[in-house]
Design an enzyme around this catalytic site. Structure first.
Site, mmCIF file in Angstrom:
data_model
loop_
_atom_site.group_PDB
_atom_site.id
_atom_site.type_symbol
_atom_site.label_atom_id
_atom_site.label_comp_id
_atom_site.label_asym_id
_atom_site.label_seq_id
_atom_site.Cartn_x
_atom_site.Cartn_y
_atom_site.Cartn_z
ATOM 1 C CB THR A 181 10.213 5.210 17.719
ATOM 2 O OG1 THR A 181 9.784 5.939 16.304
ATOM 3 C CG2 THR A 181 9.271 4.377 18.657
ATOM 4 C CB VAL A 210 -1.066 5.602 12.832
ATOM 5 C CG1 VAL A 210 -1.077 4.577 14.069
ATOM 6 C CG2 VAL A 210 -2.292 6.577 13.108
ATOM 7 N N GLY A 234 7.942 2.850 10.361
ATOM 8 C CA GLY A 234 6.568 2.082 10.735
ATOM 9 C C GLY A 234 5.999 1.168 9.605
#
Ligand code: GLY
Length: 314
Positions: A181, A210, A234
């Site tokens: 990321t 996601v 995440g």
């Protein structure tokens, strides 16, 4: 002259001098751009490549500022660079999902008004950060996902917000010269703060998954005081709302480096996982921390020649 009056004038002069010194001290940190290329288990021979990419990204963002761009212009430009370079887990270089497709998430935050634009699980475009900005600035919404986010992309192209140079690839905004990321925090000369995050997500993710990157407060956060952007797994970052927590530590009085470290310590205690965070406040103080093997980071403060890089090796 009355000695009391003299003393008063003298005190005032000292005070003024002091004020000037304070203003100078504060001003000398701006503008600033801090960029990361992702925290993770970088292979040793990939680290210098990551460092080069974040260096170039920081330069492109700083150039946008030098040409009169805002913090948002610089943050978009810098993130676009990382999405387009093909060597980081964002945009062109993103890790594919289980179907072999690049399924991207991105977010941009404007600290001045707590506005943000997010896009998630989008396939077929290279620069989700520009779409995130379009969503923030040109629509009444904040977040689009999946196939229908492509319709918003088509709207963006049709309206000429960004020019498409090939299918799914947009031209960088005019102001611009062109592991993992990625993200940046930019504070312009006026103290306006912008933060971004952009990613292909975790390796071989299930289509539709996601992570934190487009989630306000988790992947990135900015307000009038401070901005932060996170990198790492995440599912874990979302549990502790890492970017918002780190900004809160600064608002509560910690210096930016201690806040970054406290964010990572808190994250590790609560999740046992690995992450990284970068942070900058309205006066241009910055901090960065990771508990992963490496997180290539570049910082430019005030002028291009002040560029410094770090790899944050444990
Ligand atoms: N931090 C990126 C992701 O987990 O999707």
């Amino acid at each position: 002259m009355n000695p009391d009056a003299l003393l008063f004038l003298f005190k005032d002069a000292i005070l003024d001098k002091h004020r000037i010194r304070i203003v100078e001290t504060v001003m000398t940190h701006l503008p600033i751009i801090i960029v990361h290329g992702g925290a993770g288990n970088w292979k040793d021979d990939r680290i210098p490549v990551g460092v080069e990419h974040v260096q170039n990204a920081a330069k492109s963002g700083f150039q946008a500022l030098a040409e009169g761009g805002s913090a948002i212009d610089a943050a978009e430009t810098c993130t676009m660079y990382m999405e387009s370079c093909g060597g980081l887990n964002a945009g062109k270089g993103a890790r594919p999902n289980q179907d072999g497709l690049l399924e991207l998430d991105a977010m941009i935050v404007d600290g001045k008004n707590l506005q943000f634009g997010s896009v998630a699980a989008i396939i077929g475009i290279q620069n989700p950060i520009s779409l995130a900005r379009y969503i923030m600035e040109k629509t009444e919404y904040n977040f689009f996902a999946g196939e229908n986010a492509k319709r918003v992309y088509e709207m963006m192209i049709k309206e000429g917000f960004r020019k498409e140079i090939e299918k799914g690839v947009v031209k960088a905004p005019k102001i611009s010269p062109a592991g993992d990321t990625v993200g940046c925090v930019v504070v312009d000369e006026e103290g306006n703060i912008a933060a971004t995050s952009s990613t292909g997500g975790i390796s071989k993710k299930l289509p539709g998954r996601v992570g934190d990157s487009p989630i306000m407060g988790s992947g990135a956060y900015a307000n009038e005081t401070c901005g932060a952007t996170a990198t790492g797994y995440g599912e874990h970052i979302m549990r502790v709302v890492l970017s918002r927590m780190t900004v809160l530590y600064v608002e509560e009085g910690l210096d930016t480096q201690s806040a970054a470290q406290k964010g990572i310590d808190m994250f590790q205690n609560k999740t046992g996982s690995e992450a990284g965070i970068i942070v900058a406040d309205k006066n241009g103080h910055f901090g960065f921390a990771t508990n992963a093997k490496a997180m290539p980071t570049a910082i430019i403060q005030q002028k291009l020649s002040n560029l410094v890089t770090h790899t944050c090796l444990k």
